[in-house]
Write a protein that holds these residues in place. Structure first.
Motif, PDB file in Angstrom:
ATOM      1  N   UNK C 157     -72.887 -17.493-106.076  1.00  0.00           N
ATOM      2  CA  UNK C 157     -71.957 -18.024-105.091  1.00  0.00           C
ATOM      3  C   UNK C 157     -70.633 -17.277-105.116  1.00  0.00           C
ATOM      4  N   UNK C 158     -70.269 -16.761-106.289  1.00  0.00           N
ATOM      5  CA  UNK C 158     -69.020 -15.984-106.350  1.00  0.00           C
ATOM      6  C   UNK C 158     -69.123 -14.797-105.401  1.00  0.00           C
ATOM      7  N   UNK C 159     -70.271 -14.167-105.493  1.00  0.00           N
ATOM      8  CA  UNK C 159     -70.537 -13.020-104.636  1.00  0.00           C
ATOM      9  C   UNK C 159     -70.407 -13.424-103.172  1.00  0.00           C
ATOM     10  N   UNK C 160     -71.094 -14.495-102.832  1.00  0.00           N
ATOM     11  CA  UNK C 160     -71.060 -14.943-101.447  1.00  0.00           C
ATOM     12  C   UNK C 160     -69.643 -15.198-100.973  1.00  0.00           C
ATOM     13  N   UNK C 161     -68.924 -15.993-101.746  1.00  0.00           N
ATOM     14  CA  UNK C 161     -67.577 -16.354-101.319  1.00  0.00           C
ATOM     15  C   UNK C 161     -66.708 -15.116-101.142  1.00  0.00           C
ATOM     16  N   UNK C 162     -66.720 -14.269-102.163  1.00  0.00           N
ATOM     17  CA  UNK C 162     -65.867 -13.085-102.077  1.00  0.00           C
ATOM     18  C   UNK C 162     -66.237 -12.206-100.897  1.00  0.00           C
ATOM     19  N   UNK C 163     -67.538 -12.028-100.728  1.00  0.00           N
ATOM     20  CA  UNK C 163     -67.953 -11.169 -99.616  1.00  0.00           C
ATOM     21  C   UNK C 163     -67.571 -11.774 -98.288  1.00  0.00           C
ATOM     22  N   UNK C 164     -67.699 -13.063 -98.168  1.00  0.00           N
ATOM     23  CA  UNK C 164     -67.351 -13.688 -96.892  1.00  0.00           C
ATOM     24  C   UNK C 164     -65.846 -13.598 -96.661  1.00  0.00           C
ATOM     25  N   UNK C 165     -65.081 -13.740 -97.740  1.00  0.00           N
ATOM     26  CA  UNK C 165     -63.630 -13.654 -97.561  1.00  0.00           C
ATOM     27  C   UNK C 165     -63.239 -12.267 -97.060  1.00  0.00           C
ATOM     28  N   UNK C 166     -63.795 -11.237 -97.695  1.00  0.00           N
ATOM     29  CA  UNK C 166     -63.435  -9.896 -97.214  1.00  0.00           C
ATOM     30  C   UNK C 166     -63.925  -9.690 -95.792  1.00  0.00           C
ATOM     31  N   UNK C 167     -65.063 -10.268 -95.494  1.00  0.00           N
ATOM     32  CA  UNK C 167     -65.545 -10.138 -94.133  1.00  0.00           C
ATOM     33  C   UNK C 167     -64.588 -10.764 -93.142  1.00  0.00           C
ATOM     34  N   UNK C 168     -64.076 -11.930 -93.512  1.00  0.00           N
ATOM     35  CA  UNK C 168     -63.145 -12.610 -92.615  1.00  0.00           C
ATOM     36  C   UNK C 168     -61.973 -11.709 -92.302  1.00  0.00           C
ATOM     37  N   UNK C 169     -61.422 -11.150 -93.354  1.00  0.00           N
ATOM     38  CA  UNK C 169     -60.265 -10.310 -93.132  1.00  0.00           C
ATOM     39  C   UNK C 169     -60.652  -9.074 -92.335  1.00  0.00           C
ATOM     40  N   UNK C 170     -61.785  -8.554 -92.645  1.00  0.00           N
ATOM     41  CA  UNK C 170     -62.184  -7.325 -91.962  1.00  0.00           C
ATOM     42  C   UNK C 170     -62.653  -7.576 -90.543  1.00  0.00           C
ATOM     43  N   UNK C 171     -63.079  -8.811 -90.279  1.00  0.00           N
ATOM     44  CA  UNK C 171     -63.606  -9.118 -88.956  1.00  0.00           C
ATOM     45  C   UNK C 171     -62.513  -9.182 -87.922  1.00  0.00           C
ATOM     46  N   UNK C 172     -61.338  -9.526 -88.344  1.00  0.00           N
ATOM     47  CA  UNK C 172     -60.251  -9.521 -87.382  1.00  0.00           C
ATOM     48  C   UNK C 172     -59.981  -8.066 -87.071  1.00  0.00           C
ATOM     49  N   UNK C 173     -60.097  -7.680 -85.830  1.00  0.00           N
ATOM     50  CA  UNK C 173     -59.929  -6.265 -85.538  1.00  0.00           C
ATOM     51  C   UNK C 173     -58.635  -5.815 -86.183  1.00  0.00           C
ATOM     52  N   UNK C 174     -58.722  -4.796 -86.997  1.00  0.00           N
ATOM     53  CA  UNK C 174     -57.575  -4.495 -87.841  1.00  0.00           C
ATOM     54  C   UNK C 174     -56.328  -4.228 -87.028  1.00  0.00           C
ATOM     55  N   UNK C 175     -56.527  -3.739 -85.813  1.00  0.00           N
ATOM     56  CA  UNK C 175     -55.362  -3.516 -84.975  1.00  0.00           C
ATOM     57  C   UNK C 175     -54.631  -4.828 -84.713  1.00  0.00           C
ATOM     58  N   UNK C 176     -55.408  -5.855 -84.420  1.00  0.00           N
ATOM     59  CA  UNK C 176     -54.787  -7.154 -84.186  1.00  0.00           C
ATOM     60  C   UNK C 176     -54.016  -7.553 -85.425  1.00  0.00           C
TER      61      UNK C 176
END
Lengths: 544, 331, 328
Positions: C157-176
């Protein structure tokens, strides 16, 4: 007859887009014609005997309903589809259109009675009645639209009979006729569904709207049953396409893909003029760009210091370097079109600013007791020209021996927040001076009152000056309906304020257009929203 | 963990991710100084008007209330009202999204169609002239800013040569009546392609170059791998080796690059749209931010976020499908 | 995900032992070895020279800007930030001519739309590019490594959480993200740097994570764990050093990527603010003059191109050098 909606009193979008496209809100909107995009070179086929006029704007439209329109491109297009209650001629003189005659003013300038002409009809056959006029003038305030401030001096509006409208104002307002230069909407259709009306407007003007998409394009076609037979268009239709990038705009003109382009930046004048098939027509707009001082706090509250700043640099030279030829030097808050109409003493005002004289500047600074390590703060909006003026002044201050001069370029949001204030004068830490621009309707009130009256301190006037008498005169001028009285007050007040150097007037921008030789009858108008294609004094035609 | 279960589990996990996206964007958007209505109106004398408009857009309500209202709206498909355009956010998005998708997909197609064969070729002809040329080209491709490529393309091909238009897109499904100089659907299509060429190349070059490089290095690796060597020893013809054994395995990193590239591609789309004046989602976002149009900012971000998250999930699932060595979840 | 593909590790020793000995064998990819490899490979050498040159220029520019207030620039060339008194705008490079005049030797590359010398501005633009490039990569490296290592090692679950968190940040188009960030907190270059750094995190995250996932299966790691070595130390002593090679390669390449991204941001107006010279911003300004003065658009673009190529070549060279499988 083409339409104009008056540019009104606060044109943020004009400020931001600038009449000359040197400042591009870097990531701003526009561009990308899906339709009406250009074919590869050469002219296009047009249906019917008369050709279509291809017009390249700088930005695309956002609205089509005059009650909500608040930007220049939309206004330019709406002007083709609607008739105004009153309209502008080839300059800023006003003439009746839906109105039958100039208004009768009663009750010391608080009541205006407007007769309407008969026979005007909308595209759908409805006659234009007093009810339409009443709705046109009251809907903005009722619905609190963005342009409501243009008509919020109206207390009540009443259709006295089918062909007479009576306006009672909240206070005497000499410039009300200018406020009545406004496109008349079809009240019945609009009241039914205002949102749909914005997408499919019904007007009474020489052209009908065919289709449009926000920020993208708009097509209008000639209305063959136009009621005003003196103003029938000579073109079958107009296609408006935005081309944001100035180089592309000029190229499209060169290749003949478009007939008229808007706003030519100074570096490209030669390119356009060098082209044998095109030329430039321009007219100084109804605008005013200036440097304002913080007259309440900091060293600039002392008029000697303001004069010293004036001695630090030459505004004439700065304008020559950075503004011309897309703009002109202006020595007062009033653009040339207004100064001419009102016969203002421009020469006198032109003799107020000083040439550069560092020594005198330094002695004045010393006299006023400004320490050489004072931290000057000049704020400028995100616009190259105004920034350049700020930088020039900053350099001048440095030449006078000040080391700590900061010229800060702020975002519009931050800038507006900084110079506006709810709680009284801004501190010297916020700014000592700022550069800004203003566009308004062609009445002196639109400039003097909003920028120099104490009534507008903290709203549109960031100077917070203490010249009560001058301010009082501006209010009197605003309220009177008498030309002579107004003229006198404006001259007195303006001279006082200019001599006190509350502002250092800088320049005005031209409305410039590039037109191909095949186009006949088109000329630039001082008011940016006036694209006059079919009026009783102008008819534009294109020969292909 | 079965593949299907894994996929579903990833989609479930996507929900908090999307929620996170919305929340972060909401917070950021509201941090921006200045007020959207004031920016829109400019300095206006009528303060009541500002208040009235703010009330109209619900801006006078406290922030947590606005946040919850917004979330509730999203769930029902209502993305709010754009302050700047005075239209529903969804309407603006639906207007612009197809344009950006068209641009991105064609750039993507350009990249793949050009890069994969090039990369494979390069790997097969390792260290020969063809390889060197391809490597130089792809090196330049990953080192050049896409917007500069766009500018240079415009200067050369649109201004000087006049072969292509300098701006805009024509949607291939547009009605001929709306498109200037097009009488039939075929001509609309032709114009559409004509307008797409330059932006497509500008946007797709980076991906093309990246994919070429990965494809090449990956193919080189797998061509030297154990069971390829074995297959060769058995006399399996080279073309079969390339096709069957080397190729599939080599695609793993390529797929990951493609998946990861999705987000960069969105950023690249913004730049390309700016340079070519294309009215797509990219410019919509920037307009939204510049005018602090809260709901538009969040709507567009959400759309991008969804696209990205789906892309990541697809990539990960494809990866784990193709590479049996990697297991996900519990062992 | 990184350039390197199949996650086998030839560096791992045959038998595992958590103490001293195997460390040397595992972490044989040290600085000295790297340098030796770089020296041997021609293209890597070229890349190293380019990078070295750009770094030198950037440092020089930074010193001149921060400490000397452009004194050196003014002595030799021109001050890249201020407009000259005699405004000669949009001049072409020396030897060429356009509608604004003849190119002159004092402005070898020509002038920009405000009359400022292009050579000076291009040189000083290096400072911004390199600074952001390095710092953003450092942020990405630091953040990505930590997250990837923890995520990959513990899994679950640590893996899942961390990966999802980075995804969240990365999913916001970085320009935005970056633009909103900068509009909210000020158009300061620092925020651009942080923003670009954040976009670099997922790259290193995935790289490290996949290395860790494969390494943790290795016998010596199992043995270490059985022997009771703490997780933290295992990560530190086995996992991270073993990833040194691909990380170095990726970091080198990432600097180039970051420079491209910040050029894009500057182009849109969200990078270094005028009058500070930055390549992207210069390109943006050149847009309005593409017709009459196309050379204005050329040089900043070439500067970006050369710099990024330098990093890319160096990175490629490092990869070839440090990855034993390729050298057959």
């Amino acid at each position: 007859m083409s339409q104009q909606r008056q540019t009104g009193l606060s044109r943020r979008r004009l400020l931001a887009s600038g009449a000359a496209g040197t400042s591009l809100l870097l990531a701003g909107c526009t561009g990308g014609g899906e339709s009406g995009s250009t074919d590869d070179g050469g002219s296009s086929e047009d249906g019917g005997a008369d050709p279509t006029l291809y017009f390249a704007q700088v930005k695309g439209p956002l609205d089509m309903d005059p009650v909500v329109i608040n930007d220049v491109p939309s206004g330019q297009i709406a002007g083709q589809i609607f008739d105004g209650l009153y309209e502008y001629g080839t300059d800023v003189s006003i003439q009746p259109k839906i109105a039958a005659d100039m208004p009768t003013v009663e009750r010391e300038g608080t009541r205006y009675i407007v007769p309407l002409r008969e026979g005007a009809t909308f595209h759908n056959g409805d006659p234009v009645t007093a009810d339409d006029v009443v709705h046109t003038m009251t809907a903005p305030v009722d619905e609190q639209t963005e342009n409501a401030s243009e008509v919020n001096m109206i207390d009540t509006a009443e259709a006295v009979d089918e062909t007479t409208v009576q306006f009672d104002l909240k206070y005497p307002y000499g410039a009300f006729t200018t406020a009545m230069v406004r496109n008349v909407v079809n009240a019945d259709v609009r009241r039914d569904d205002p949102e749909a009306y914005n997408q499919d407007p019904v007007g009474s003007g020489p052209f009908q709207l065919v289709e449009w998409e926000p920020e993208n394009y708009a097509t209008v076609e000639r209305w063959d049953d136009y009621w005003d037979t003196d103003s029938r268009p000579a073109v079958a239709g107009i296609e408006f396409d935005p081309i944001e990038e100035q180089t592309t705009r000029v190229t499209e003109l060169e290749t003949g893909n478009v007939d008229v382009i808007e706003t030519i930046p100074p570096q490209l004048y030669e390119t356009v003029e060098g082209n044998q098939n095109a030329q430039i027509t321009e007219s100084p707009g109804v605008g005013y760009y200036y440097l304002a001082f913080n007259c309440a706090n900091g060293p600039t509250s002392d008029p000697r210091v303001r004069e010293a700043v004036d001695y630090c640099f030459s505004m004439d030279q700065a304008i020559e370097n950075f503004v011309e030829p897309s703009g002109v030097r202006q020595y007062s808050p009033y653009p040339a079109s207004i100064s001419e109409e009102w016969e203002f003493p421009v020469d006198e005002w032109a003799s107020i600013p000083h040439d550069q004289d560092i020594e005198t500047a330094q002695s004045l600074f010393e006299e006023a007791g400004v320490p050489t390590d004072y931290e000057w703060r000049i704020i400028v909006p995100p616009d190259d020209m105004r920034e350049q003026i700020g930088i020039t002044i900053g350099d001048g201050l440095q030449n006078a021996g000040f080391e700590n001069v900061q010229v800060q370029r702020l975002d519009w949001g931050t800038f507006i927040q900084t110079y506006q204030s709810d709680e009284g004068p801004n501190s010297e830490d916020a700014y000592n001076m700022y550069t800004l621009g203003w566009s308004g309707s062609p009445d002196p009130d639109a400039f003097a009152y909003y920028l120099l009256s104490q009534q507008t301190n903290g709203v549109t006037n960031g100077t917070f000056h203490g010249y009560d008498e001058a301010s009082e005169m501006l209010t009197q001028a605003r309220e009177s309906a008498d030309y002579e009285t107004r003229r006198e007050r404006y001259i007195d007040a303006t001279t006082q304020l200019l001599e006190a150097r509350v502002h250092l007037p800088a320049y005005n921008l031209n409305n410039s257009y590039g037109i191909r030789n095949a186009v006949d009858g088109f000329s630039a108008h001082p008011i940016a929203t006036e694209v006059q294609v079919a009026t009783d004094h102008t008819t534009v035609s294109v020969s292909r | 963990m079965g593949l299907l279960r894994y996929t579903l589990w990833r989609f479930v996990q996507a929900i908090p991710v999307l929620l996170g996206i919305v929340t972060i964007t909401f917070v950021l958007a509201n941090q921006i100084p200045g007020d959207p209505v004031e920016i829109m109106l400019g300095p206006t004398p009528a303060q009541e008007q500002v208040e009235a408009i703010r009330a109209r857009y619900g801006l006078d309500r406290p922030i947590h209330e606005r946040y919850l209202t917004y979330l509730a709206g999203v769930v029902t498909g209502d993305l709010g009202q754009s302050i700047y355009y005075d239209r529903p956010v969804l309407e603006m998005i639906l207007l612009r999204l197809p344009v950006t998708l068209l641009l991105m997909l064609s750039a993507f197609a350009f990249a793949i169609v050009t890069a994969i064969p090039l990369g494979v070729l390069s790997a097969k002809r390792r260290n020969e002239p063809a390889d060197h040329v391809s490597r130089v080209v792809s090196l330049i491709g990953v080192s050049t800013p896409s917007f500069w490529i766009g500018l240079v393309l415009i200067i050369v091909f649109a201004f000087y040569l006049g072969w292509f238009p300098a701006r805009g897109l024509v949607l291939p499904w547009a009605d001929p009546a709306d498109v200037r100089g097009a009488a039939t659907r075929l001509e609309v299509l032709r114009q559409s392609v004509h307008h797409l060429v330059l932006p497509m190349v500008a946007l797709g070059t980076l991906q093309m170059a990246q994919i070429t490089r990965i494809e090449r290095s990956s193919m080189v690796d797998s061509l030297q791998g154990e069971y390829v060597t074995l297959a060769r020893a058995y006399g399996v013809p080279e073309s079969t080796i390339v096709r069957k054994h080397a190729f599939q395995v080599a695609q793993l990193p390529v797929i990951t690059i493609i998946g990861l590239g999705l987000s960069t591609a969105l950023g690249g789309a913004v730049l390309t749209e700016t340079v070519f004046e294309i009215q797509g989602m990219g410019r919509l976002i920037i307009t939204a931010i510049n005018n602090q149009d809260y709901e538009l900012i969040m709507g567009t971000t959400l759309v991008f976020g969804v696209v990205y998250v789906v892309g990541v999930i697809v990539t990960d699932v494809a990866y784990s499908y193709l590479d049996p060595r990697v297991t996900y979840g519990d062992d | 995900m990184a350039i390197d593909s199949a996650p086998t590790d030839d560096d791992a020793p045959v038998d595992g032992d958590a103490s001293g000995g195997p460390d040397e064998v595992e972490a044989r990819v040290g600085a000295r070895y790297t340098l030796k490899q770089v020296r041997q490979d021609t293209t890597a050498r070229i890349g190293a020279y380019v990078v070295g040159l750009m770094t030198f220029v950037a440092v020089f520019a930074a010193v001149d800007y921060y400490l000397l207030d452009y004194a050196v620039a003014e002595a030799i060339l021109y001050n890249p930030e201020t407009d000259p008194e005699t405004v000669r705008r949009l001049l072409p490079p020396v030897g060429m001519e356009n509608q604004f005049g003849q190119g002159v030797i004092e402005h070898p590359l020509g002038t920009d739309h405000r009359g400022r010398d292009l050579l000076a501005r291009t040189i000083y633009g290096t400072r911004i590019a390199m600074t952001v490039g390095f710092l953003a990569t450092a942020i990405g490296l630091g953040g990505g490594t930590v997250i990837g290592a923890v995520s990959g090692y513990y899994g679950g679950w640590i893996d899942d959480v961390l990966q999802r968190v980075t995804e969240t940040i990365y999913a916001i188009p970085f320009l935005v993200l970056v633009i909103a960030f900068m509009t909210a907190f000020g158009r300061d270059l620092t925020f651009a740097m942080v923003g670009v750094g954040i976009t670099a995190i997922p790259v290193f995250n995935r790289l490290i994570r996949s290395r860790v996932v494969s390494i943790r299966e290795e016998d010596y790691v199992e043995a270490a764990r059985a022997a009771g070595v703490r997780d933290r130390n295992i990560i530190r002593r086995h996992v991270i050093p073993n990833s040194f090679a691909p990380v170095l390669v990726q970091a080198t390449l990432q600097v180039g990527v970051s420079i491209l991204i910040v050029a894009g941001l500057s182009f849109l107006g969200f990078g270094a603010q005028p009058p500070t010279p930055s390549w992207g911003q210069m390109l943006s300004a050149s847009r309005g003059y593409m017709l009459p003065a196309p050379t204005f658009s050329i040089f900043p673009g070439i500067a970006i191109l050369i710099t990024v190529i330098g990093f890319n070549i160096l990175g490629d060279g490092l990869q070839d050098a440090l990855d034993p499988r390729i050298n057959n």
